[in-house]
Every structure is written in C-alpha cells, then in structure tokens.
Design a protein around this motif. Sequence first.
Motif, PDB file in Angstrom:
ATOM      1  N   PHE A   1       1.236  -1.273  -0.129  1.00 16.48           N
ATOM      2  CA  PHE A   1       0.066   0.324   0.118  1.00 16.48           C
ATOM      3  C   PHE A   1       1.136   1.318   0.073  1.00 16.48           C
ATOM      4  CE2 PHE A   1      -2.213   3.180   1.998  1.00 16.48           C
ATOM      5  CZ  PHE A   1      -3.595   3.185   1.742  1.00 16.48           C
ATOM      6  N   THR A   2       1.668   1.359   0.701  1.00 23.71           N
ATOM      7  CA  THR A   2       2.806   2.459   0.747  1.00 23.71           C
ATOM      8  C   THR A   2       3.255   2.677   0.110  1.00 23.71           C
ATOM      9  OG1 THR A   2       2.533   2.638   3.522  1.00 23.71           O
ATOM     10  CG2 THR A   2       4.113   3.747   2.554  1.00 23.71           C
ATOM     11  N   GLU A   3       3.632   1.507  -1.212  1.00 18.13           N
ATOM     12  CA  GLU A   3       4.870   1.515  -2.020  1.00 18.13           C
ATOM     13  C   GLU A   3       3.918   2.492  -2.779  1.00 18.13           C
ATOM     14  OE1 GLU A   3       6.881  -1.494  -5.308  1.00 18.13           O
ATOM     15  OE2 GLU A   3       6.535  -1.788  -3.021  1.00 18.13           O
ATOM     16  N   ILE A   4       3.116   1.872  -3.017  1.00 16.09           N
ATOM     17  CA  ILE A   4       1.548   3.082  -4.178  1.00 16.09           C
ATOM     18  C   ILE A   4       1.709   3.995  -4.023  1.00 16.09           C
ATOM     19  CG2 ILE A   4      -0.365   2.172  -5.295  1.00 16.09           C
ATOM     20  CD1 ILE A   4      -0.701  -0.189  -5.032  1.00 16.09           C
ATOM     21  N   LEU A   5       1.776   4.143  -2.763  1.00 13.59           N
ATOM     22  CA  LEU A   5       1.175   5.623  -2.535  1.00 13.59           C
ATOM     23  C   LEU A   5       2.718   6.505  -3.292  1.00 13.59           C
ATOM     24  CD1 LEU A   5      -0.231   5.795   0.921  1.00 13.59           C
ATOM     25  CD2 LEU A   5      -1.753   5.784  -1.038  1.00 13.59           C
ATOM     26  N   ILE A   6       3.537   5.711  -2.885  1.00 12.76           N
ATOM     27  CA  ILE A   6       5.127   6.922  -3.236  1.00 12.76           C
ATOM     28  C   ILE A   6       4.988   6.486  -5.182  1.00 12.76           C
ATOM     29  CG2 ILE A   6       7.560   6.931  -3.272  1.00 12.76           C
ATOM     30  CD1 ILE A   6       6.482   5.500  -0.293  1.00 12.76           C
ATOM     31  N   GLU A   7       5.000   5.054  -5.156  1.00 14.49           N
ATOM     32  CA  GLU A   7       5.008   5.335  -6.858  1.00 14.49           C
ATOM     33  C   GLU A   7       4.087   6.209  -7.319  1.00 14.49           C
ATOM     34  OE1 GLU A   7       6.096   1.648  -9.967  1.00 14.49           O
ATOM     35  OE2 GLU A   7       6.114   1.591  -8.155  1.00 14.49           O
ATOM     36  N   HIS A   8       3.270   5.720  -7.649  1.00 18.05           N
ATOM     37  CA  HIS A   8       2.009   6.473  -7.504  1.00 18.05           C
ATOM     38  C   HIS A   8       1.784   8.282  -7.053  1.00 18.05           C
ATOM     39  CE1 HIS A   8       1.921   2.694 -10.902  1.00 18.05           C
ATOM     40  NE2 HIS A   8       2.571   2.020  -9.475  1.00 18.05           N
ATOM     41  N   TYR A   9       2.215   8.763  -7.048  1.00 20.50           N
ATOM     42  CA  TYR A   9       1.729   9.846  -5.837  1.00 20.50           C
ATOM     43  C   TYR A   9       0.844  10.290  -6.547  1.00 20.50           C
ATOM     44  CZ  TYR A   9       1.937  14.494  -4.741  1.00 20.50           C
ATOM     45  OH  TYR A   9       1.315  16.206  -4.071  1.00 20.50           O
ATOM     46  N   HIS A  10       1.160  11.198  -7.838  1.00 20.34           N
ATOM     47  CA  HIS A  10       0.672  12.001  -8.299  1.00 20.34           C
ATOM     48  C   HIS A  10      -0.714  11.169  -9.020  1.00 20.34           C
ATOM     49  CE1 HIS A  10       3.767  14.736  -9.240  1.00 20.34           C
ATOM     50  NE2 HIS A  10       4.181  14.111  -9.825  1.00 20.34           N
ATOM     51  N   THR A  11      -0.655   9.945  -9.327  1.00 22.15           N
ATOM     52  CA  THR A  11      -2.152   9.765  -9.194  1.00 22.15           C
ATOM     53  C   THR A  11      -3.481   9.444  -8.296  1.00 22.15           C
ATOM     54  OG1 THR A  11      -1.050   8.178 -11.514  1.00 22.15           O
ATOM     55  CG2 THR A  11      -3.572   7.594 -10.639  1.00 22.15           C
ATOM     56  N   VAL A  12      -2.717   8.740  -7.275  1.00 25.05           N
ATOM     57  CA  VAL A  12      -3.162   8.185  -5.995  1.00 25.05           C
ATOM     58  C   VAL A  12      -3.934  10.231  -5.941  1.00 25.05           C
ATOM     59  CG1 VAL A  12      -3.169   7.977  -4.147  1.00 25.05           C
ATOM     60  CG2 VAL A  12      -1.909   6.773  -5.567  1.00 25.05           C
ATOM     61  N   PHE A  13      -3.297  11.030  -5.450  1.00 27.44           N
ATOM     62  CA  PHE A  13      -3.923  12.252  -4.462  1.00 27.44           C
ATOM     63  C   PHE A  13      -4.303  13.949  -5.075  1.00 27.44           C
ATOM     64  CE2 PHE A  13      -0.329   9.972  -1.718  1.00 27.44           C
ATOM     65  CZ  PHE A  13      -1.388  10.654  -0.773  1.00 27.44           C
ATOM     66  N   SER A  14      -4.919  13.058  -7.367  1.00 30.05           N
ATOM     67  CA  SER A  14      -5.167  13.735  -7.618  1.00 30.05           C
ATOM     68  C   SER A  14      -6.488  14.933  -7.486  1.00 30.05           C
ATOM     69  CB  SER A  14      -4.923  13.249  -9.385  1.00 30.05           C
ATOM     70  OG  SER A  14      -5.988  11.855  -9.633  1.00 30.05           O
ATOM     71  N   THR A  15      -7.320  14.276  -7.500  1.00 28.07           N
ATOM     72  CA  THR A  15      -8.326  13.698  -7.325  1.00 28.07           C
ATOM     73  C   THR A  15      -8.666  15.167  -6.466  1.00 28.07           C
ATOM     74  OG1 THR A  15      -9.393  11.965  -7.981  1.00 28.07           O
ATOM     75  CG2 THR A  15     -11.158  13.733  -7.748  1.00 28.07           C
ATOM     76  N   ARG A  16      -8.513  14.615  -5.180  1.00 28.04           N
ATOM     77  CA  ARG A  16      -8.731  15.722  -4.038  1.00 28.04           C
ATOM     78  C   ARG A  16      -7.761  16.371  -3.880  1.00 28.04           C
ATOM     79  NH1 ARG A  16     -10.068  13.393   2.313  1.00 28.04           N
ATOM     80  NH2 ARG A  16     -10.181  14.722   3.674  1.00 28.04           N
ATOM     81  N   SER A  17      -8.541  18.277  -3.670  1.00 28.42           N
ATOM     82  CA  SER A  17      -7.337  18.632  -3.765  1.00 28.42           C
ATOM     83  C   SER A  17      -7.806  19.530  -2.656  1.00 28.42           C
ATOM     84  CB  SER A  17      -7.305  19.660  -4.588  1.00 28.42           C
ATOM     85  OG  SER A  17      -6.850  18.392  -5.629  1.00 28.42           O
ATOM     86  N   PRO A  18      -7.604  19.786  -1.369  1.00 28.00           N
ATOM     87  CA  PRO A  18      -8.438  20.295  -0.119  1.00 28.00           C
ATOM     88  C   PRO A  18      -7.748  22.077  -0.144  1.00 28.00           C
ATOM     89  CG  PRO A  18      -6.907  19.057   1.472  1.00 28.00           C
ATOM     90  CD  PRO A  18      -6.963  19.083  -0.218  1.00 28.00           C
ATOM     91  N   PRO A  19      -8.653  23.076   0.312  1.00 27.02           N
ATOM     92  CA  PRO A  19      -8.121  24.849  -0.124  1.00 27.02           C
ATOM     93  C   PRO A  19      -6.755  25.054   0.609  1.00 27.02           C
ATOM     94  CG  PRO A  19      -9.970  24.349   1.126  1.00 27.02           C
ATOM     95  CD  PRO A  19      -9.979  22.755   0.063  1.00 27.02           C
ATOM     96  N   ASN A  20      -6.611  24.295   1.899  1.00 29.84           N
ATOM     97  CA  ASN A  20      -5.650  24.516   2.332  1.00 29.84           C
ATOM     98  C   ASN A  20      -4.586  23.627   2.309  1.00 29.84           C
ATOM     99  OD1 ASN A  20      -7.484  26.697   3.894  1.00 29.84           O
ATOM    100  ND2 ASN A  20      -8.299  25.417   4.863  1.00 29.84           N
ATOM    101  N   GLN A  21      -4.100  22.407   1.433  1.00 35.89           N
ATOM    102  CA  GLN A  21      -3.295  21.699   1.191  1.00 35.89           C
ATOM    103  C   GLN A  21      -1.877  22.446   0.645  1.00 35.89           C
ATOM    104  OE1 GLN A  21      -3.703  18.360   0.433  1.00 35.89           O
ATOM    105  NE2 GLN A  21      -1.381  18.772   1.035  1.00 35.89           N
ATOM    106  N   VAL A  22      -0.769  21.745   1.914  1.00 35.50           N
ATOM    107  CA  VAL A  22       0.731  22.438   1.362  1.00 35.50           C
ATOM    108  C   VAL A  22       1.380  21.410   0.595  1.00 35.50           C
ATOM    109  CG1 VAL A  22       2.403  23.660   2.712  1.00 35.50           C
ATOM    110  CG2 VAL A  22       0.063  23.676   3.876  1.00 35.50           C
ATOM    111  N   LEU A  23       2.805  21.987  -0.116  1.00 34.10           N
ATOM    112  CA  LEU A  23       3.314  20.811  -0.405  1.00 34.10           C
ATOM    113  C   LEU A  23       4.761  21.152   0.170  1.00 34.10           C
ATOM    114  CD1 LEU A  23       1.966  20.733  -3.465  1.00 34.10           C
ATOM    115  CD2 LEU A  23       1.887  18.548  -1.688  1.00 34.10           C
ATOM    116  N   PRO A  24       5.558  20.155  -0.057  1.00 36.65           N
ATOM    117  CA  PRO A  24       7.602  20.770   0.848  1.00 36.65           C
ATOM    118  C   PRO A  24       8.005  21.061  -0.319  1.00 36.65           C
ATOM    119  CG  PRO A  24       7.296  18.995   0.161  1.00 36.65           C
ATOM    120  CD  PRO A  24       5.489  18.484   0.264  1.00 36.65           C
TER     121      PRO A  24
END
Length: 422
Positions: free
Chosen positions: A399-422
């Motif tokens: 599960f964790t490997e998929i999150l990291i490898e496919h980061y852009h796909t997994v997190f593409s839809t939900r975009s909270p207005p307060n999202q902060v990225l490194p």
Amino acid sequence: MMVTGADLEKMAEIELQKEEEEQEQLGESPGSISGAACDYNHPYYDVARHGILQVTGDDNYGRKLIIFSSCCMPPSHQLNHQRLLEYLKYTLDQYVESDYTIVYFHYGLRSRNKPSLAWLRQAYKEFDRKYKKNLKALYVVHPTNFIRILWNIFKPLISHKFGKKVTYVNYLGELREHLNYDQLIIPPEVMRHDEKLRAAQRGGPPPPIKTPPPRPPLPTQQFAVSLQYIREKNKGLLIPPVMSQTVSYIREKGLYTEGIFRRSARVQLVKDIQKLYNVGKPVNFDDYNDIHVPAVILKTFLRELPEPLLTFELYEQIQDIIRVESSLRVKACKDIIESLPEHNFIVLKYLICFLHMISQESIRNKMNPSNLACVLGVNLIWPPQGSVSLSELNPLNIFTEILIEHYHTVFSTRSPPNQVLP
C-alpha cells in the motif's frame, strides 16, 4: 583441567534437560504450538506457518524489530532446520540494508525442538558481515545457564564488536527501556513464564505492572500528541513543525544521501531533540552533523502519534489491498486515501509528495518506492490492538509503495484549499 568443546556441548545438553525438568515441576509444559496466519503461497510456508519469526514496527530508535520465539519451534522431526536457516536469511535479506534489532525469546527451547550445535555453528557462519553490520542490538530474553554455556562454546567465533551488541533481559518489563513494548509480538507462553519468574523473585504472585497516570501535555508538546492538538497549539498550522522542519532539511541537504531513512541515531540524541521540541526550543540539525538524525526524528514523530496518520479505521481496508487484482490496486489505494479526514489527508499528501521526491533520486540514494515503503510503512499505520505481524506487513508495504510510486495519480482528485506541499 581443560574443558574441551565436546565437554561444553555435553554440559549444554545436561543444563537444557535440567531446565526442562524445573519448568515441568512449575507446570510449564509448552503444550500445543499455535501457528501463525500465513499465506499458502509463501515460498517458506512450511516454516513460516509456525510463527517462529515475526517482524514488527520499529524500536524506540527507528530500527526494524525482528522477533524470534523459541517456544513456537515444533519438535525437530517436524521442522527441516536447513529450511529454517534459509527462511531466516530470506526474511532478514529484506531488512539488513537498514539498521535493525533482534529480540530472542529463549523460553520454550527444549531438547526435542532445539537445532543441533552444528546447525548453530553453520548459521553463525552463514550470517556474515552483511547481516551483522546493521544489527544494532540483540536482546536475549529470559536467559538461562544453557545460554551461558552456549556463549562459551561460541566465544572463539564471536567478535568483541558483536558481543557488545548483546543485552540479556531477565524480565519482559526491562524491554520497555529499549523498545516500543506495545508493538512487540510476545507469545502467551512467554508472558506466563515471565509472570512466574516475577512471582518467584518476590515470593508471591506477581504484582500488577503499574504505569503512572499520564501527565497533561505541554502547550508546546510535539511528540505523542494528536495532529489536532498540535494544530490548535500552533495557530492552526496544518503541517506539524517537526514534519515541516525535518522534511525541509532533508530535501535541502539529504535528497541524494544513500540509504536515507535506513539508519538509526544515538538513543540519547533522539531523546534530547524530542525534549527540545516538546519544550518549544529551536532545533538546528546542522549542530548534529548527521543527515540521518532528522530522518530518525521524522519517523519517531510519526510512530508516536496516538493514532496513526492513516487512522485505525483504515487498517482493515489497507490489509485487504493484497486481495485486489494488481491492475486495480492504484485505484483501490486512491479510494481508501480519499476517505481520510481532511487534516490527515493534507499531512499525508505533504509527506508522500516528499517521499516521491526522494524516490525520484533513487539512482543516487538507492531509496526506490519499495525501499521507502519497507522502512516507513509501519510508521504510517498500525492496528488498534497489538502490533503488526509479519503476515500483515506485506500488504502494508504494498500500500505504501503504491502511494509513493503513483503519488500524482493517487492524490490527483482531492485538493483541499489549504493543501501545503514541500
């Protein structure tokens, strides 16, 4: 009179038989051995099903924890010891590139299930520098005279450096000083034996282990408090200061460091830095001259959250990822992640974005998504009760490997207005 190796071997055998007799007098026969949940497709299913070996979360210092339980070993005629050795190497091979700790529960080793001394010699020789280099501690729990004699037999083979890694632990409670005790997988037989030892020491039934009531956290507390608490005490800050500071530092100075997140740090150093954070004092990682220190601090922060970042609620769904067809797993992970509370989602996206950056530099830092998942997965989620067993570790890492490898796909839809990225 000089004692030969053969004499020592006889003494070891006699000592083991004496210990068996004493335990039987105390009513401590091992009874039937309960097996462990194990995938039938496991290449070493015949050995793994006994639950002799478990890999659980990290110890208090960010090192993977590997547990060997003698009481789970069946009689020798039911276990191929050569296969056991191969299984041990197969399991350790997944973790030896990182710092790791072994806990050996000695109780339950008997003449009918113990491997031969020739096997032990072979095992010690086969576990070469590759395995010994990153072993940081070996805890021998409930040692007996048999262990002392065994040590004398192997003394000519054991280096001084390896000997310093061994710690004898007489009672389970002593492990609390060194390990995340609640994550330990302790066989019930070992717990009962420990209770009897404590009762014998005090001449009565064992006293209940009392823990002092928890103190209320400081307003500046960062470790072992919830994300909500940190947010409330830091003017609505969404990314906890420990996370943002360690991530920023590693991104700036450690992105290309080989084995980042695999190493551990000095015990007292970790405690000192935690204390600085908890009392609200500034932490300057330049002072420590070791890029692995902020990596350990970040893992420690995640591991000490009262509820894991991925929440207890999602534990079973994440375990079920193994049952999803490979081609559908990215979509399944995406659906699971999107059900997180918003604050957890924001913090997780920030962290996984950073880990994805690290994986993009894996040619230099050797930390691809699979390697990162192996060292960080158990710090993102654990069950509400007990700890992650070896059989539960695989889906968690996938599960964790998929999150990291496919980061852009997994997190593409939900975009909270307060999202902060490194």
